[in-house]
Design a protein around this motif. Structure first.
Motif, PDB file in Angstrom:
ATOM      1  N   UNK A  34      10.349   8.105   4.288  1.00 11.81           N
ATOM      2  CA  UNK A  34      10.109   8.391   5.702  1.00 11.81           C
ATOM      3  C   UNK A  34       9.087   7.395   6.247  1.00 11.81           C
ATOM      4  N   UNK A  42       2.566   5.145   8.759  1.00  8.98           N
ATOM      5  CA  UNK A  42       2.518   5.805   7.457  1.00  8.98           C
ATOM      6  C   UNK A  42       3.919   5.893   6.862  1.00  8.98           C
ATOM      7  N   UNK A  93       6.430   7.144   9.600  1.00 10.62           N
ATOM      8  CA  UNK A  93       5.800   7.862  10.696  1.00 10.62           C
ATOM      9  C   UNK A  93       4.836   6.917  11.407  1.00 10.62           C
ATOM     10  N   UNK A 114      18.912   9.504   9.658  1.00  7.65           N
ATOM     11  CA  UNK A 114      18.184   9.941  10.847  1.00  7.65           C
ATOM     12  C   UNK A 114      17.274   8.812  11.310  1.00  7.65           C
ATOM     13  N   UNK A 118      -2.629  -0.175   9.316  1.00  3.02           N
ATOM     14  CA  UNK A 118      -3.253  -0.091  10.646  1.00  3.02           C
ATOM     15  C   UNK A 118      -2.868  -1.339  11.414  1.00  3.02           C
ATOM     16  N   UNK A 164       1.189   7.131  13.641  1.00  7.73           N
ATOM     17  CA  UNK A 164       0.067   7.989  14.005  1.00  7.73           C
ATOM     18  C   UNK A 164      -0.832   7.208  14.949  1.00  7.73           C
ATOM     19  N   UNK A 186      -0.814  13.436  16.657  1.00  2.29           N
ATOM     20  CA  UNK A 186      -0.275  13.863  15.370  1.00  2.29           C
ATOM     21  C   UNK A 186       0.654  12.798  14.826  1.00  2.29           C
ATOM     22  N   UNK A 187       1.450  13.173  13.871  1.00  4.68           N
ATOM     23  CA  UNK A 187       2.395  12.235  13.272  1.00  4.68           C
ATOM     24  C   UNK A 187       3.702  12.241  14.049  1.00  4.68           C
ATOM     25  N   UNK A 197       2.348  10.517   0.589  1.00  7.88           N
ATOM     26  CA  UNK A 197       2.049   9.512   1.590  1.00  7.88           C
ATOM     27  C   UNK A 197       1.291   8.321   1.014  1.00  7.88           C
ATOM     28  N   UNK A 198       1.575   7.154   1.595  1.00  6.26           N
ATOM     29  CA  UNK A 198       0.725   6.002   1.377  1.00  6.26           C
ATOM     30  C   UNK A 198      -0.475   6.066   2.300  1.00  6.26           C
ATOM     31  N   UNK A 199      -1.376   5.084   2.167  1.00  6.27           N
ATOM     32  CA  UNK A 199      -2.580   5.066   2.986  1.00  6.27           C
ATOM     33  C   UNK A 199      -2.356   4.463   4.368  1.00  6.27           C
ATOM     34  N   UNK A 203      16.416   8.861  14.601  1.00  8.48           N
ATOM     35  CA  UNK A 203      16.206   9.375  15.952  1.00  8.48           C
ATOM     36  C   UNK A 203      14.808   9.136  16.490  1.00  8.48           C
ATOM     37  N   UNK A 260       7.495  11.112  13.876  1.00  5.02           N
ATOM     38  CA  UNK A 260       8.564  10.702  12.960  1.00  5.02           C
ATOM     39  C   UNK A 260       9.309   9.497  13.515  1.00  5.02           C
ATOM     40  N   UNK A 318       6.137  15.738   0.647  1.00  5.50           N
ATOM     41  CA  UNK A 318       6.148  14.294   0.826  1.00  5.50           C
ATOM     42  C   UNK A 318       4.837  13.719   0.298  1.00  5.50           C
ATOM     43  N   UNK A 346      14.205   8.227   8.622  1.00  2.74           N
ATOM     44  CA  UNK A 346      14.338   8.821   7.287  1.00  2.74           C
ATOM     45  C   UNK A 346      15.432   8.088   6.525  1.00  2.74           C
TER      46      UNK A 346
END
Lengths: 116, 114
Positions: A33, A91, A35, A56, A112, A37, A42-43, A107-109, A58, A45, A105, A48
Motif C-alpha cells: 500500500x 508512507x 499512503x 485499487x 518526506x 500523510x 490523517x493518512x 509500515x516503513x518510516x 482509487x 490512501x 499492515x 494498493x
C-alpha cells in the motif's frame, strides 16, 4: 530485510520536476500500500497492490501520480511535474494479504517530500 | 461502507495517570479493528488488533482496547502513562471481506506531562 524499507528518507526538489519514491516490502508480503500523510492530516490512501497488479488505484489524486510493482516485491511511486501541494510524507506498508482484512499492515518510516 | 471517528484530536495526561483514547466505527460487516502508534518522523507501528476473538485485546507497551459492538466503540486505554507514550495514535477499521481496504482515523495526539 526485517522491515519495510523506503528510500530516500528525505527528498527536496523543485516544482515541475519528476520524483521517484521506492518501497521495499517485507519478504513474502504480497499486499503493498501507498499512503500520503500531509501536515496535520490523517493518512490518505493512494494505491494498493496484490502481487504485481493494482486492483485499487482509487486514491491516486491525479494522472501525475503512478505506481508500479515488479517481481511481487519492490514498488515505485512516481510523481510527474511535481506541485507544491504534493509536499507530504509518503508512507508505504505491506501485509501478508492472504485474504480478508484481519492482517495488520507493516509500515516503513516514509519519504518526506518537499517541493520548493 | 466503513468509517472510523477518533473523538479527540489532542489528549493531554500527566505521567502516571490513565490514558483513554476514544474511537467509534461503523461497518456493514464484522470489522477488524486496529490501533497504530506513530512517533515523530517514524512510520506507524501496530499496537493491537481485534479480529472477532476476545473482545478485550491486549497490545504492546501496556495498552489494551475493548471492542463494544453495542456502542460501536474500540477505545484504547493504558493504566499509567509514560513519557515515551507521547505520540500520535490511529484507530483503523477494515471490513475484512476479500481485499482488505482499511480506513484510518484522523489520529489523536497524546501529550504526556511530566
Amino acid at each position: 530485510g526485517a522491515g519495510v524499507s523506503q528510500s530516500p528518507s528525505n527528498k527536496v526538489t523543485e516544482k515541475g520536476k519528476d520524483v521517484e519514491l521506492r518501497c521495499d516490502p517485507i519478504s513474502g508480503h504480497t499486499a503493498l500500500y501507498w499512503y500520503r500523510q500531509s501536515l496535520g492530516q490523517g493518512l490518505e490512501f493512494l494505491i494498493y497492490f496484490q502481487g504485481n497488479s493494482a486492483p485499487d488505484k482509487s486514491g491516486l489524486p491525479s494522472d501525475r501520480f503512478s505506481a508500479e510493482r515488479t517481481g511481487g516485491s519492490v514498488s515505485t511511486l512516481t510523481i510527474q511535474r511535481t506541485q507544491q501541494e504534493d509536499s507530504a510524507v509518503y508512507l508505504c506498508a505491506s501485509s501478508l494479504g492472504t485474504g480478508g482484512g484481519n492482517q495488520p499492515q507493516h509500515f516503513g518510516d516514509g519519504t518526506r517530500l518537499s517541493i520548493l | 461502507a466503513q468509517s472510523v471517528t477518533q473523538l479527540d484530536s489532542h489528549v493531554s495526561v500527566s505521567e502516571g495517570t490513565p490514558v483513554l483514547l476514544r474511537c467509534n466505527y461503523s461497518s456493514s460487516y464484522s470489522p477488524s479493528l486496529f490501533w497504530y502508534v506513530q512517533h515523530p518522523n517514524k512510520g506507524l507501528q501496530l499496537l493491537l488488533k481485534y479480529t472477532s476473538a476476545a473482545t478485550l485485546v491486549k497490545g504492546i507497551n501496556g495498552f489494551e482496547a475493548e471492542f463494544k459492538k453495542s456502542e460501536t466503540s474500540f477505545h484504547l486505554t493504558k493504566p499509567s502513562a509514560h513519557m515515551s507514550d507521547a505520540a500520535e495514535y490511529f484507530c483503523v477499521v477494515s471490513e475484512g471481506r476479500g481485499y482488505q481496504k482499511v480506513t484510518f482515523g484522523i489520529g489523536t495526539k497524546l501529550q504526556v506531562i511530566p
